[in-house]
Scaffold this active site. Structure first.
Site, mmCIF file in Angstrom:
data_model
loop_
_atom_site.group_PDB
_atom_site.id
_atom_site.type_symbol
_atom_site.label_atom_id
_atom_site.label_comp_id
_atom_site.label_asym_id
_atom_site.label_seq_id
_atom_site.Cartn_x
_atom_site.Cartn_y
_atom_site.Cartn_z
ATOM 1 N N GLU A 188 0.823 -1.215 0.000
ATOM 2 C CA GLU A 188 0.000 0.000 0.000
ATOM 3 C C GLU A 188 0.854 1.260 0.000
ATOM 4 O O GLU A 188 0.412 2.315 0.428
ATOM 5 C CB GLU A 188 -0.954 0.028 1.211
ATOM 6 C CG GLU A 188 -1.570 -1.302 1.595
ATOM 7 C CD GLU A 188 -2.410 -1.949 0.497
ATOM 8 O OE1 GLU A 188 -2.597 -1.317 -0.554
ATOM 9 O OE2 GLU A 188 -2.871 -3.082 0.688
ATOM 10 N N ASP A 349 -1.839 -1.038 -9.696
ATOM 11 C CA ASP A 349 -2.169 -2.417 -9.371
ATOM 12 C C ASP A 349 -2.296 -3.196 -10.672
ATOM 13 O O ASP A 349 -3.024 -2.781 -11.592
ATOM 14 C CB ASP A 349 -3.492 -2.498 -8.611
ATOM 15 C CG ASP A 349 -3.336 -2.180 -7.137
ATOM 16 O OD1 ASP A 349 -2.211 -2.308 -6.620
ATOM 17 O OD2 ASP A 349 -4.333 -1.810 -6.491
#
Length: 932
Positions: A188, A349
């Site tokens: 993250e 991502d």
């Protein structure tokens, strides 16, 4: 040469989902769907670019959990059966829609995708990771990894647990590819200070941070996020470019929202009859996505237009061209103000490409081919390539940051998931204690401890907190957390003999999640030696400078140097200690492997303090000229700073400084000329040292604030203690030889030690506790004032002043004490508190400085605000009236001391600092050391 560079970075990760107990499991569908729609199509794109000779490069991060699933025979077989079920559905859909225009061709499109996935599996022998190897071998793909289970590092409490997440991730990569990854994806993008040092220990060269994480660094990065910066550890940091991210990620203006792209949320799995779908669904019990989606985004209404693959492909080509043109304009603008070609880092991502954005792989393919054809203002690169071309980087200090809403952990810590962390933190601390206490475990117990570490890692996955925040699969996330926490507690109980566990049960637990086969639970130990420390063999000779050394001791500094030097000698480092004269002792002697060199008695004889300090430093410089040069010089406090600077310059070697306390801190300000002079000497030493070592985080903050030393130049290494030297085993509450209960203080008698507060607390307790005694052991200028205070309060029979104590006398006082109190107003560390804890004596300390870091309130002692005699009296009464409470606190404290404050561990940390200093080469000076 190109005007600038573009680094495309894809991060591929899924949580470890494997359920052997059920053939078709809904959450395993996450993995199968991502394989079909994202990972295998991306591999095909790279293979096609290689085949056609396209000059491209890409960075791909693959998480250890995803690599483990790629290689798992159970999941490989299940994925094959998943494909066969969907191919059966494709055949039925082709028949159902053969005469229904404009949908008739769409089932065939999906069938072709499924057949290609099966063919690619045949080529790579069912391991999807192997499909990326050709691009890796051709130098077109830079493959990196991330933390073991994608644990969110800023919310992992202990350094050891963060280290385990990073080290296991690196080990899993190295096991497959023969060495550490060139870079690392922080889960993250979550960074907190110190993570870079853990990465450096594992041989990692760079990582990525969110935009504001770089822009808010100190000092301000001169090149913004358009060139890497460096942490003080030397690890490079690449910041995310917000503009390129916005064009792809943004919900309203990003490319994936184009109305001609495929609509993700319309799937036949929710729209056709159950009987028709049942045998083909990934789950045998629940409706879910099949991947057969026949509509385009169109707009925000339910009535969607049919999907047109040709039109969508054209849009992907158009958007790729627009993205490239935007980047070319961007680098041309940026290049006017930068001293090197700007680098645009565009991380995403991986699952966006193909899963959420079905046309994403087509867009990526079109972009790479377009850049190759144009050979224009921008070129593709990877972070590793860029660093090899432009190795220099501005050094900055980053602060905590993440990507996601809010940018500071908000997604992973909020009311929906905050209940997770007290449980995880308890597990971390328990795992650390077990690793310390059972480092030599073998056989069954080693397997048990390894499995406990595995359960902790799996519970730490950032995915569970994310799912609880988004509310998408909360039942599953809660179940997984409960399973891993429960199994961890069960295993720990079995190790303690509290719960039965046999070979068959342990084997069944191990078989459930068979990942990280080379996991070593000792990673969680305080005593773990990182690769960087193990490679520090180049540190062979160190000169330590200290104005005191046993038997000449005034405070804790001399004992610190004595214990540290002997521990370093046990590691094989040759230590020479240069110190002041000591009456009756030889000028040269060996003390347990340490070579001690004392100045001649006549060399330091002035009664004026500053003159005496000058003589000491000149004598040290002269004596150093008579010995062979050492690899580095380690000076302890300002009194030997002048000699440290001069000797390190003469020898051309680094200077390390340990600042044990500051003049400003001792006196809470600078009030006279002497104090200001000492402060200036401390400033000079801090500036000239390559690294400044402090014994606590409190002292590190004080040194940084007072002297402007960058926090990255400061290393926190605590003091230690040798429990065996105290010869007192942990035991229950003890009584003094007189039969009265005893409170003990040991330390210098100066105002900042707060003895006056302790005497006031005793006065408050005296009326209701007539059998209490206080022993104030130590010497110092404040003794007369303290004796007068005792007399004025009528405590003359209650307080003893035995003077300076050491050795057997100190041990006897510990043995007789019911409680030890250290009520300092200012305390850089408080080593005598550690000694009391090691002796099995309950402690009460001031909640200040290093003492606040040593004691955990209510767990291994009590803390009171400095100067609060009333609260000190309250906790004294709590401990004295409850022997069971005192014993419990003492046991916890003793265990902490023997695991954390061990001199061998401290010596290893110090040697690592030495090795890092030598790696940069040359003598210390203000510029090289990062001084002002």
């Amino acid at each position: 040469m190109a005007d600038g560079f573009l680094a495309l970075v894809l991060h591929a990760h899924l949580p470890y989902v494997r359920h052997p107990e059920q053939e078709r499991f809904l959450e395993e569908h996450w993995y199968y769907q991502a394989l079909t729609e994202c990972y295998l199509p991306l591999a095909r794109v790279l293979q096609g670019l290689l085949r056609d000779g396209v000059d491209f490069c890409l960075t791909l991060s693959v998480s250890p959990t995803l690599m483990a699933m790629f290689e798992d025979p159970l999941l490989q077989g299940r994925y094959r059966r998943y494909l066969e079920r969907l191919l059966g559905l494709a055949a039925k859909e082709k028949e159902r829609l053969k005469d229904v225009e404009p949908f008739a061709a769409l089932p065939g499109m999906y069938e072709a995708r499924l057949l290609d996935a099966r063919a690619l599996l045949d080529d790579c022998r069912d391991n999807p990771l192997a499909a990326f190897v050709p691009a890796l071998q051709a130098g077109r793909l830079e493959l990196i990894t991330t933390a073991a289970t994608h644990g969110y590092l800023p919310l992992i409490r202990t350094r050891e647990a963060r280290r385990a997440q990073i080290a296991i991730g690196v080990q899993e990569y190295a096991r497959r590819f023969g060495g550490p990854p060139p870079g690392f994806w922080l889960p993250e993008c979550g960074y907190l200070p110190g993570v870079d040092e853990l990465l450096r220990e594992q041989g990692v060269g760079y990582f990525f941070a969110e935009t504001h994480g770089v822009l808010y660094a100190r000092p301000f990065p001169r090149r913004g996020v358009y060139a890497p910066v460096a942490c003080p550890s030397g690890v490079a940091v690449f910041g995310r470019d917000p503009e390129s991210s916005r064009q792809v990620w943004d919900r309203t203006v990003g490319y994936p929202g184009d109305p001609y792209y495929r609509e993700y949320y319309r799937d036949i799995g929710y729209e056709l009859e159950w009987e028709y779908l049942e045998s083909h669904l990934p789950s045998a019990f629940t409706r879910c996505d099949t991947g057969f989606k026949y509509y385009r985004i169109t707009g925000g209404v339910r009535e969607k237009e049919p999907y047109d693959p040709a039109m969508a492909a054209a849009r992907a080509e158009r958007d790729a061209a627009h993205f490239l043109e935007s980047r070319e304009l961007q680098v041309q603008y940026l290049g006017r103000n930068l001293d090197r070609p700007p680098l645009i880092v565009a991380p995403y991502d991986a699952e966006l490409f193909g899963h959420w954005w079905y046309e994403g792989p087509q867009w990526l393919d079109a972009l790479c081919r377009l850049i190759h054809r144009r050979q224009g203002a921008i070129r593709l690169t990877t972070p590793g390539r860029y660093l090899r071309t432009y190795p220099s980087a501005q050094t900055v200090e980053l602060s905590l940051s993440s990507w996601g809403a809010g940018g500071y952990s908000e997604v992973w810590l909020n009311p929906a998931n905050d209940w997770i962390y007290p449980r995880l933190h308890r597990m971390e601390k328990r795992m650390r204690a077990l690793a310390d206490l059972h480092g030599g475990a073998a056989g069954f117990n080693r397997r048990l401890l390894t499995q406990a570490a595995r359960e902790l890692l799996l519970a730490q996955s950032s995915d569970w907190a994310f799912i609880l925040k988004t509310g998408t699969a909360t039942d599953y996330a809660n179940r997984r957390l409960a399973e891993h926490i429960g199994r961890f507690d069960f295993l720990v109980g079995a190790l303690a003999g509290e719960t039965p566990l046999d070979e068959a049960r342990l084997a069944a637990i191990e078989a459930r999640n068979p990942l990280f086969q080379e996991l070593d639970f000792r990673l969680y130990s305080h005593h773990y030696q990182a690769p960087a420390a193990r490679s520090a063999a180049g540190v062979s000779r160190v000169l330590m400078l200290s104005w005191e050394f046993p038997p000449r001791t005034v405070g804790g500094l001399g004992r610190h140097v004595y214990d540290l030097s002997r521990a370093l000698a046990r590691l094989g480092v040759t230590i020479l200690v240069l110190t002041a004269p000591a009456p009756g002792l030889p000028e040269r002697e060996e003390v347990e492997g340490v070579q001690v060199l004392r100045l001649a008695p006549g060399a330091v004889d002035s009664e004026d303090f500053l003159t005496w300090v000058g003589q000491l430093n000149r004598g040290m410089v002269g004596l150093a000229g008579k010995i062979a040069p050492c690899d580095l010089v380690h000076a302890h406090d300002w009194l030997v700073g002048e000699a440290g600077v001069a000797i390190s310059r003469r020898w051309g070697c680094p200077l390390i400084a340990t600042i044990h306390a500051t003049e400003h801190g001792r006196h809470r300000g600078l009030h006279n000329a002497l104090q200001r002079h000492i402060h200036q000497q401390e400033q000079h030493l801090a500036d000239r040292a390559r690294v400044v070592i402090c014994c606590s985080r409190f002292m590190a903050g004080e040194v940084s604030k007072l002297f402007g030393v960058p926090r990255g130049k400061v290393r926190v290494i605590p003091n230690g203690v040798e429990p065996e030297s105290l010869r007192v085993e942990p035991q229950k509450q003890k009584k003094a030889a007189t039969g009265k209960r005893s409170i003990l203080f040991i330390g210098r008698l100066v105002p900042e030690k707060g003895v006056q507060v302790l005497i006031e607390a005793l006065a408050q307790l005296a009326p209701r506790s007539p059998d209490l005694l206080l022993t104030v052991a130590g010497r110092g200028p404040w003794e007369v004032a303290l004796r007068n205070q005792v007399q004025s309060l009528g405590l003359g029979e209650r307080v003893a002043f035995p003077g300076f104590v050491d050795g057997e006398h100190k041990n006897r006082l510990f043995a007789e004490a019911a409680v030890a109190v250290f009520p300092s107003l200012y305390e850089p560390f408080g080593i005598v508190a550690l000694e009391a804890m090691a002796a099995g004596v309950p402690v009460i300390v001031s909640d200040t400085g290093g003492l606040a870091e040593v004691v955990e309130h209510g767990v291994d002692g009590f803390k009171v605000p400095p100067g609060r005699a009333d609260l000190l009296a309250y906790y004294l009464e709590e401990v004295i009236r409850s022997p069971a409470l005192g014993s419990q606190l003492a046991r916890s404290a003793w265990q902490k001391v023997i695991t954390i404050y061990d001199w061998d561990r401290i010596a290893e940390q110090t040697r690592e600092v030495y090795a890092g200093s030598l790696a940069t080469g040359g003598e210390s000076d203000g510029a090289a050391a990062g001084g002002r």
